[in-house]
Design a protein around this motif. Structure first.
Motif, mmCIF file in Angstrom:
data_model
loop_
_atom_site.group_PDB
_atom_site.id
_atom_site.type_symbol
_atom_site.label_atom_id
_atom_site.label_comp_id
_atom_site.label_asym_id
_atom_site.label_seq_id
_atom_site.Cartn_x
_atom_site.Cartn_y
_atom_site.Cartn_z
ATOM 1 N N SER A 162 0.830 -1.201 0.000
ATOM 2 C CA SER A 162 0.000 0.000 0.000
ATOM 3 C C SER A 162 0.867 1.255 0.000
ATOM 4 C CB SER A 162 -0.940 -0.006 1.210
ATOM 5 O OG SER A 162 -1.950 -0.982 1.064
ATOM 6 N N ASP A 163 1.964 1.232 0.740
ATOM 7 C CA ASP A 163 2.886 2.376 0.733
ATOM 8 C C ASP A 163 3.459 2.589 -0.666
ATOM 9 O OD1 ASP A 163 2.511 2.870 3.398
ATOM 10 O OD2 ASP A 163 4.303 1.794 4.073
ATOM 11 N N ARG A 164 3.754 1.498 -1.371
ATOM 12 C CA ARG A 164 4.281 1.619 -2.735
ATOM 13 C C ARG A 164 3.261 2.294 -3.650
ATOM 14 N NH1 ARG A 164 7.827 -1.424 -5.849
ATOM 15 N NH2 ARG A 164 9.051 -1.536 -3.933
ATOM 16 N N CYS A 165 1.991 1.906 -3.514
ATOM 17 C CA CYS A 165 0.939 2.523 -4.315
ATOM 18 C C CYS A 165 0.847 4.016 -4.024
ATOM 19 C CB CYS A 165 -0.398 1.838 -4.037
ATOM 20 S SG CYS A 165 -1.797 2.459 -4.997
ATOM 21 N N VAL A 166 0.888 4.371 -2.748
ATOM 22 C CA VAL A 166 0.819 5.784 -2.355
ATOM 23 C C VAL A 166 2.033 6.548 -2.877
ATOM 24 C CG1 VAL A 166 0.885 7.362 -0.382
ATOM 25 C CG2 VAL A 166 -0.627 5.373 -0.341
ATOM 26 N N GLN A 167 3.224 5.971 -2.781
ATOM 27 C CA GLN A 167 4.443 6.640 -3.241
ATOM 28 C C GLN A 167 4.398 6.930 -4.738
ATOM 29 O OE1 GLN A 167 7.535 3.967 -2.012
ATOM 30 N NE2 GLN A 167 7.241 4.390 0.165
ATOM 31 N N ILE A 168 3.905 5.969 -5.522
ATOM 32 C CA ILE A 168 3.831 6.169 -6.973
ATOM 33 C C ILE A 168 2.879 7.309 -7.311
ATOM 34 C CG2 ILE A 168 3.036 5.119 -9.126
ATOM 35 C CD1 ILE A 168 4.012 2.416 -8.031
ATOM 36 N N LEU A 169 1.693 7.287 -6.703
ATOM 37 C CA LEU A 169 0.693 8.307 -7.021
ATOM 38 C C LEU A 169 1.055 9.661 -6.419
ATOM 39 C CD1 LEU A 169 -2.555 6.173 -6.619
ATOM 40 C CD2 LEU A 169 -1.203 6.630 -8.674
ATOM 41 N N THR A 170 1.742 9.672 -5.280
ATOM 42 C CA THR A 170 2.197 10.924 -4.689
ATOM 43 C C THR A 170 3.267 11.566 -5.567
ATOM 44 O OG1 THR A 170 1.741 10.159 -2.443
ATOM 45 C CG2 THR A 170 3.270 11.992 -2.669
ATOM 46 N N SER A 171 4.154 10.759 -6.110
ATOM 47 C CA SER A 171 5.189 11.279 -7.004
ATOM 48 C C SER A 171 4.565 11.954 -8.216
ATOM 49 C CB SER A 171 6.109 10.143 -7.442
ATOM 50 O OG SER A 171 7.071 10.589 -8.360
ATOM 51 N N TYR A 172 3.535 11.350 -8.766
ATOM 52 C CA TYR A 172 2.856 11.969 -9.909
ATOM 53 C C TYR A 172 2.179 13.266 -9.495
ATOM 54 C CZ TYR A 172 -0.283 12.636 -13.859
ATOM 55 O OH TYR A 172 -0.948 13.176 -14.929
ATOM 56 N N ARG A 173 1.555 13.257 -8.339
ATOM 57 C CA ARG A 173 0.850 14.460 -7.859
ATOM 58 C C ARG A 173 1.826 15.618 -7.665
ATOM 59 N NH1 ARG A 173 -4.238 15.433 -5.629
ATOM 60 N NH2 ARG A 173 -4.392 17.665 -5.257
ATOM 61 N N ARG A 174 2.967 15.344 -7.064
ATOM 62 C CA ARG A 174 3.939 16.398 -6.779
ATOM 63 C C ARG A 174 4.599 16.944 -8.037
ATOM 64 N NH1 ARG A 174 6.849 13.504 -1.609
ATOM 65 N NH2 ARG A 174 5.619 14.532 0.052
ATOM 66 N N ASN A 175 4.913 16.058 -8.967
ATOM 67 C CA ASN A 175 5.730 16.453 -10.108
ATOM 68 C C ASN A 175 4.951 16.761 -11.376
ATOM 69 O OD1 ASN A 175 8.693 15.855 -9.148
ATOM 70 N ND2 ASN A 175 7.505 14.078 -8.500
ATOM 71 N N CYS A 176 3.719 16.299 -11.456
ATOM 72 C CA CYS A 176 2.964 16.462 -12.700
ATOM 73 C C CYS A 176 1.613 17.137 -12.524
ATOM 74 C CB CYS A 176 2.765 15.099 -13.365
ATOM 75 S SG CYS A 176 4.279 14.169 -13.615
ATOM 76 N N ALA A 177 1.118 17.233 -11.304
ATOM 77 C CA ALA A 177 -0.216 17.816 -11.098
ATOM 78 C C ALA A 177 -0.251 18.641 -9.814
ATOM 79 C CB ALA A 177 -1.262 16.710 -11.051
ATOM 80 N N SER A 178 0.822 19.378 -9.556
ATOM 81 C CA SER A 178 0.917 20.129 -8.297
ATOM 82 C C SER A 178 -0.084 21.263 -8.221
ATOM 83 C CB SER A 178 2.336 20.679 -8.125
ATOM 84 O OG SER A 178 2.686 21.502 -9.234
ATOM 85 N N GLY A 179 -0.580 21.741 -9.369
ATOM 86 C CA GLY A 179 -1.504 22.860 -9.361
ATOM 87 C C GLY A 179 -2.956 22.485 -9.199
ATOM 88 N N SER A 180 -3.259 21.226 -9.112
ATOM 89 C CA SER A 180 -4.648 20.786 -8.988
ATOM 90 C C SER A 180 -5.158 20.966 -7.568
ATOM 91 C CB SER A 180 -4.767 19.315 -9.405
ATOM 92 O OG SER A 180 -3.924 18.522 -8.612
ATOM 93 N N SER A 181 -6.478 20.887 -7.415
ATOM 94 C CA SER A 181 -7.101 21.066 -6.102
ATOM 95 C C SER A 181 -6.663 19.961 -5.145
ATOM 96 C CB SER A 181 -8.626 21.037 -6.251
ATOM 97 O OG SER A 181 -9.257 20.968 -4.991
#
Length: 344
Positions: A101-120
């Motif tokens: 589960s941590d791996r799943c969160v890390q992958i999606l968090t990386s995308y959020r930080r680096n590719c979608a930081s401006g989203s709500s």
């Protein structure tokens, strides 16, 4: 292994799949491709010595967005499952589940930080290539190889661990999420061979949840090489007669190991669909008939419905919400230490 390069195997079949994690500490040039070469030296069953070489060229990038655009979820989940099954031999299963589960969160968090930081902050943003990663990760967590509980006999757990370690990418995906085919309302074309594709035309598949199963319906369910015919408690007598040759649900022989061959269009179509879902080479590794509310085997069948709450595990919706909450914790400014989440 004689050294850190060669890997020795007792036997290799057409279904053998080997996963490897590679690490390169040097600097890569984005303008040039990276090349991989793998050679398999083997002896055929009739004594011929052969060598098979695989070559692969892939581009390099320093951009996280570029990596996510070109990522392949199915391959990623295959290697994640192999690693988890291997580590489960020496690590407590709860630690394995939390790590997944941590791996799943890390992958999606990386995308959020680096590719979608401006989203709500309240919006769950998933990369296109990895939008099904929570579903596949939940499926792995619920598999007999990884899930907790005393309902999984040790021999069955080891069997499923070995399957995860051997599966190809395609078989891993079939194992993670069952294919559920409704066969109670087939059209004229469905269940028949399509001459242009060479495949049997299937009806629209349904999701792996009891809420999608019609009590008056019949469904073929396959996963990890097994095949189940699920019959609702209100299935019409005519359907039973045409499909199985019996007039009532109580007269269905649940001990039969193959689908009976009858001279009816429905029976012929169901057998054609079954052959396509589980090819003869793979075999029907646990063919069974389950009647809703009547057979004890339905308890085990329920564990295949990944999107439901079963075996004390989350529903798919609950798991996605839990992953989303943890992503929000990871991306917000660090404050007081919050309790670490646990899958179960």
């Amino acid at each position: 292994m004689r050294n850190h390069v060669d890997v020795e195997l007792a036997g290799v079949t057409s279904d053998t799949a080997i996963g490897a994690l590679l690490q390169y500490d040097g600097r890569l040039d984005e303008k040039q491709d990276v090349y991989f070469q793998i050679a398999l030296l083997y002896t055929t069953s009739d004594g011929q010595r052969r060598i098979r070489v695989h070559n692969l060229a892939v581009p390099c990038t320093t951009l996280v967005g570029g990596m996510f655009r070109n990522a392949e979820l199915n391959t990623s989940m295959n290697i994640i499952a192999k690693v988890a099954a291997s580590e489960a031999l020496t690590t407590p299963l709860k630690s394995i589940r939390d790590k997944l589960s941590d791996r799943c969160v890390q992958i999606l968090t990386s995308y959020r930080r680096n590719c979608a930081s401006g989203s709500s902050p309240g919006q769950l943003i998933l990369p296109e290539a990895y939008k099904l990663s929570p579903l596949y990760m939940l499926s792995l967590l619920k598999s007999p190889a990884i899930r907790g509980g005393a309902d999984v006999p040790i021999d069955q757990r080891i069997f499923h661990m070995n399957m995860l370690r051997q599966f190809s990418v395609r078989k891993t995906m079939d194992y993670f999420y069952p294919t559920i085919v409704p066969v109670h309302a087939l059209s004229e074309q469905q269940g028949e061979l399509n001459e242009s594709t060479g495949l049997v035309t299937l009806p629209m598949l349904v999701r792996a949840s009891y809420t999608t199963l019609d009590p008056a319906g019949a469904y073929l369910v396959t996963g990890d090489g097994s095949l189940t015919l699920w019959l609702g408690r209100q299935v019409p007598a005519q359907l039973l007669q045409d499909a199985l040759g019996v007039p009532a649900l109580e007269q269905v022989d649940i001990k039969q190991h193959t689908l009976p061959e009858l001279n009816t269009p429905l029976n012929r179509k169901i057998r054609a669909i079954a052959r396509q879902l589980v090819p003869a080479r793979a075999g029907f590794a646990n063919w069974q008939i389950i009647r809703q509310g009547m057979d004890q085997a339905e308890v085990h069948f329920a564990t295949k419905l990944i999107e439901d709450r079963n075996s004390d595990n989350m529903t798919y919706v609950d798991y996605v919400c839990a992953v989303h909450r943890q992503i929000q914790v990871e991306v917000r400014p660090k404050g007081p230490t919050e309790p670490k989440w646990s899958y179960n």
